[in-house]
Design a protein around this motif. Sequence first.
Motif, PDB file in Angstrom:
ATOM      1  N   VAL A  94       0.823  -1.250   0.114  1.00 17.56           N
ATOM      2  CA  VAL A  94      -0.130   0.232   0.204  1.00 17.56           C
ATOM      3  C   VAL A  94       0.818   1.363   0.113  1.00 17.56           C
ATOM      4  CG1 VAL A  94      -1.791   1.144   1.202  1.00 17.56           C
ATOM      5  CG2 VAL A  94      -2.084  -1.222   0.977  1.00 17.56           C
ATOM      6  N   ILE A  95       2.020   1.206   0.653  1.00 21.78           N
ATOM      7  CA  ILE A  95       3.072   2.495   0.884  1.00 21.78           C
ATOM      8  C   ILE A  95       3.532   2.464  -0.494  1.00 21.78           C
ATOM      9  CG2 ILE A  95       4.986   3.303   1.993  1.00 21.78           C
ATOM     10  CD1 ILE A  95       3.854   1.540   4.559  1.00 21.78           C
ATOM     11  N   CYS A  96       4.179   1.542  -0.895  1.00 17.53           N
ATOM     12  CA  CYS A  96       4.745   1.412  -2.307  1.00 17.53           C
ATOM     13  C   CYS A  96       4.034   2.079  -3.429  1.00 17.53           C
ATOM     14  CB  CYS A  96       5.201   0.051  -2.789  1.00 17.53           C
ATOM     15  SG  CYS A  96       6.665  -0.360  -1.651  1.00 17.53           S
ATOM     16  N   ASP A  97       2.667   1.638  -3.398  1.00 14.88           N
ATOM     17  CA  ASP A  97       1.525   2.355  -4.538  1.00 14.88           C
ATOM     18  C   ASP A  97       1.531   3.620  -4.265  1.00 14.88           C
ATOM     19  OD1 ASP A  97       1.315  -0.362  -5.285  1.00 14.88           O
ATOM     20  OD2 ASP A  97      -0.558  -0.595  -4.432  1.00 14.88           O
ATOM     21  N   ARG A  98       1.439   4.361  -2.976  1.00 18.21           N
ATOM     22  CA  ARG A  98       1.366   5.726  -2.714  1.00 18.21           C
ATOM     23  C   ARG A  98       2.441   6.320  -3.245  1.00 18.21           C
ATOM     24  NH1 ARG A  98      -0.191   7.005   3.141  1.00 18.21           N
ATOM     25  NH2 ARG A  98      -0.223   9.102   2.306  1.00 18.21           N
ATOM     26  N   ILE A  99       3.929   5.621  -3.056  1.00 20.29           N
ATOM     27  CA  ILE A  99       4.984   6.571  -3.274  1.00 20.29           C
ATOM     28  C   ILE A  99       5.011   6.359  -4.953  1.00 20.29           C
ATOM     29  CG2 ILE A  99       7.495   5.970  -3.515  1.00 20.29           C
ATOM     30  CD1 ILE A  99       7.378   5.134  -0.274  1.00 20.29           C
TER      31      ILE A  99
END
Length: 138
Positions: A94-99
């Motif tokens: 989820v964090i990677c997708d936001r980045i």
Amino acid sequence: MPTSIIWIHGDCLSPQNPAFEKYPDTPAIWVWDDALLTEWQISLKRITFIYECLLELPVTIRRGDIAKEILEFAKEHNATQIVTTNSPSPRFDVICDRIKKSLELEVCTIEPFFDYDGFIDLKRFSRYWKVAEKYLFD
């Protein structure tokens, strides 16, 4: 070549982190995630252990929303790329997708401690170790 920063997370708190090895002398960040600490009821003992690991790393420590803090840190360093290591945590994706919506993301591979494709409860190290030791010491 892109200007990079390194995102350090709880699944690779080692000075031999592949991101450090591939990008020496690159600014690095760790972000305490209050929501995760509360949700997983991380003990003070575990927080202290993580903090002591961080003290051995060349890392800036922040607190807050992980993706937001990483992107802000990247902006402060005029970075166009975030470098990190892979993680089995669903939150990681989820964090990677936001980045990736804002900057390039490179995920370095770390060798797994042992081969296993079943479910492991990652909330407590003791639960992880109960599964791991069966594969490592049999």
